[in-house]
Design an enzyme around this catalytic site. Structure first.
Site, PDB file in Angstrom:
ATOM      1  N   HIS A   1     -38.408 -24.143  -5.699  1.00 52.33           N
ATOM      2  CA  HIS A   1     -37.247 -23.127  -5.560  1.00 52.33           C
ATOM      3  C   HIS A   1     -36.882 -22.868  -4.045  1.00 52.33           C
ATOM      4  O   HIS A   1     -36.596 -21.864  -3.728  1.00 52.33           O
ATOM      5  CB  HIS A   1     -37.510 -21.611  -6.161  1.00 52.33           C
ATOM      6  CG  HIS A   1     -37.890 -21.754  -7.413  1.00 52.33           C
ATOM      7  ND1 HIS A   1     -37.375 -21.570  -8.539  1.00 52.33           N
ATOM      8  CD2 HIS A   1     -39.432 -21.978  -7.799  1.00 52.33           C
ATOM      9  CE1 HIS A   1     -38.066 -21.739  -9.614  1.00 52.33           C
ATOM     10  NE2 HIS A   1     -39.352 -21.996  -9.420  1.00 52.33           N
TER      11      HIS A   1
ATOM     12  N   SER B   1     -21.562 -31.772  19.192  1.00 57.59           N
ATOM     13  CA  SER B   1     -20.182 -31.112  19.053  1.00 57.59           C
ATOM     14  C   SER B   1     -19.604 -30.804  20.143  1.00 57.59           C
ATOM     15  O   SER B   1     -19.740 -30.967  21.367  1.00 57.59           O
ATOM     16  CB  SER B   1     -20.770 -29.578  18.549  1.00 57.59           C
ATOM     17  OG  SER B   1     -19.658 -28.720  18.796  1.00 57.59           O
TER      18      SER B   1
ATOM     19  N   LYS C   1     -25.495 -28.510  20.307  1.00 59.14           N
ATOM     20  CA  LYS C   1     -25.673 -28.987  18.875  1.00 59.14           C
ATOM     21  C   LYS C   1     -26.000 -30.689  18.923  1.00 59.14           C
ATOM     22  O   LYS C   1     -25.795 -31.264  19.875  1.00 59.14           O
ATOM     23  CB  LYS C   1     -24.300 -28.926  18.240  1.00 59.14           C
ATOM     24  CG  LYS C   1     -23.907 -27.657  17.851  1.00 59.14           C
ATOM     25  CD  LYS C   1     -24.867 -26.753  16.930  1.00 59.14           C
ATOM     26  CE  LYS C   1     -24.550 -27.094  15.516  1.00 59.14           C
ATOM     27  NZ  LYS C   1     -23.313 -26.750  14.983  1.00 59.14           N
TER      28      LYS C   1
ATOM     29  N   GLU D   1     -25.273 -35.903   6.291  1.00 56.75           N
ATOM     30  CA  GLU D   1     -24.380 -35.368   5.642  1.00 56.75           C
ATOM     31  C   GLU D   1     -23.528 -36.287   4.748  1.00 56.75           C
ATOM     32  O   GLU D   1     -22.887 -36.003   3.503  1.00 56.75           O
ATOM     33  CB  GLU D   1     -23.590 -34.149   6.353  1.00 56.75           C
ATOM     34  CG  GLU D   1     -24.547 -33.241   6.879  1.00 56.75           C
ATOM     35  CD  GLU D   1     -23.692 -32.464   7.924  1.00 56.75           C
ATOM     36  OE1 GLU D   1     -23.158 -31.477   7.499  1.00 56.75           O
ATOM     37  OE2 GLU D   1     -23.596 -32.918   9.209  1.00 56.75           O
TER      38      GLU D   1
END
Ligand code: ARG
Length: 456
Positions: free
Chosen positions: A153, A274, A280, A287
């Protein structure tokens, strides 16, 4: 090509909707290879004169050279790669080119060329999977002792090792490899010679063409041969399942690389910055692997929808079989290469993983197991006692390992006279020696078995 009984040419939209050359030109190598095998068989069987066959073979070889250097021309009037090659052959050797199409039809021709293409695609993916699996095993070996929290979980459950975690993905990709080999085996029958749908009256030798094209045998039913696209669906199903596994691994990497976790650092090669936030380091590649999985499953869906409800034998809908397979293969190739690159180059941060493993009372099960093993308390009761111990720790703001026997005796008198068990995460991990368990000794054993299997 069918001009014999048509007075007018097609409308411009007809021409456009009918054409598959913009995408099926990818099949040119396979189509030429199949034509070479076909014409050699025709000549051997005395269906086409040897001299004519020799001219056709030279012409086809010349076209292959042209396409290799200049690419395939796209003329919508010629509809597809099969007609494009035949038209060029006619330009080069004249009307004798027309003999190539004896005892075959575009229906068995396209079925053969596409099978050959999908077979190569399956081999590509198999190789890509092997490289990823090797990378996982290498990193697992290196991280066999690295402790991290195992989750259920996405809540800290029990300590595990990073080596064990990586090997879990190896298992998934090993099943994918076996799905691709099984699919290849099923695919590897040659449909050439089925002709339009009913077979041919010419004395062809289907075994000969099948052997020349490295098929294991020939398909048994001419109607099935020209209308079967199961091999493409098999590819897409295996690709979809591989993509799902890649997507799950990508998601792990994304979570691990996030600041609150900080379990891994992505290499420069596999991260992006970024334009506005200089701090970043984004896991874009992972992704996109996660995103591509959706598109690959979409391709499977597209071909299933194309095939459902088609009566025998060939219907033009089937021309739509190729774009989803080509698209899925491009996406899967990129996803596999990206994930392999990420796994090879990621740096692990053992301190962060160790600290996280210490949180969330991850050794509570070890305490319960000790109550069962050493004090002979039934597991259900042991679970209850451990729950009370966790509650006590929460109240005190300490770990389970900070409790002493008196604390436990206060919860359950049966503990009296015993000394505290080892509740460290190291102790927990080392104790889980059951076959397939997380103990470093087991992880190393699994790696050894994998390496032995590879050498066989
Ligand atoms: N362009 C067609 C395809 O890719 C070739 C087969 C044409 N056969 C036919 N009966 N019209 O499916």
């Amino acid at each position: 090509m069918w001009g014999g009984r048509f007075a007018d040419g097609p409308s411009s939209v007809m021409r456009e909707i009918n054409a598959s050359i913009p995408f099926d030109k990818k099949l040119w190598r396979q189509d030429i290879r199949a034509s070479l095998a076909h014409v050699s068989m025709l000549s051997k069987q005395g269906i086409v004169e040897e001299e004519d066959a020799a001219q056709i073979i030279d012409g086809l070889n010349q076209i292959a050279q042209e396409y290799e250097t200049e690419g395939v021309p796209e003329n919508l009037d010629l509809e597809d790669i099969h007609m494009t090659i035949e038209a060029r052959l006619t330009e080069i050797i004249g009307p004798v080119a027309g003999r190539l199409h004896t005892a075959r039809s575009r229906n068995d021709q396209v079925a053969t060329s596409f099978r050959l293409w999908v077979r190569d695609a399956m081999d590509d993916v198999y190789d890509g999977l092997s490289e990823l699996r090797d990378a996982l095993v290498d990193r697992a070996k290196e991280q066999a002792d690295t402790i991290m929290p195992g989750f259920t979980h996405l809540q800290v459950a029990q300590p595990v090792t990073m080596g064990h975690h990586l090997l879990a993905y190896h298992e998934m990709f090993a099943r994918d490899s076996s799905r691709f080999s099984a699919a290849r085996e099923r695919l590897n029958e040659c449909p050439l010679g089925a002709a339009a749908l009913a077979g041919t009256g010419f004395p062809n030798d289907r075994k000969l063409t099948a052997e020349a094209l490295d098929f294991d045998g020939v398909t048994a039913n001419s109607m099935d041969s020209v209308s079967d696209r199961d091999f493409a669906l098999d590819y897409l199903m295996a690709a979809s399942q591989t993509a799902l596994h890649l997507s799950r691994l990508a998601e792990e990497v994304i979570i691990w690389a996030s600041q609150p976790f900080g379990f891994v650092k992505l290499s420069d090669e596999w991260s992006t910055g970024s334009s506005i936030m200089p701090q970043k380091r984004n896991p874009d590649a992972a992704e996109l692997v996660r995103g591509h999985a959706g598109r690959i499953v979409g391709c499977l869906n597209a071909l299933m929808m194309t095939m459902k409800g088609l009566p025998l034998a060939y219907s033009k809908d089937m021309q739509d079989d190729k774009p989803p397979v080509f698209e899925a293969h491009d996406l899967l190739g990129l996803s596999l290469a990206a994930m392999t690159g990420i796994i090879k180059s990621v740096s692990f941060v053992p301190e962060r993983m160790r600290a996280a493993a210490d949180s969330g009372f991850s050794t509570a099960t070890d305490l319960a197991d000790w109550l069962v093993r050493d004090i002979n308390i039934p597991f259900r009761e042991a679970h209850h006692i451990t729950g009370a111990a966790v509650k006590l720790c929460e109240e005190r703001g300490c770990d389970l390992a900070d409790l002493n026997v008196a604390d436990l005796v206060a919860i359950d008198a049966r503990v009296k006279g015993h000394s505290m068990p080892d509740l460290s995460v190291e102790g927990s991990v080392v104790s889980r020696k059951s076959y397939g368990g997380t103990a470093p000794e087991q992880v190393r054993k699994q790696i050894m078995l994998l390496q032995q299997a590879k050498q066989l």
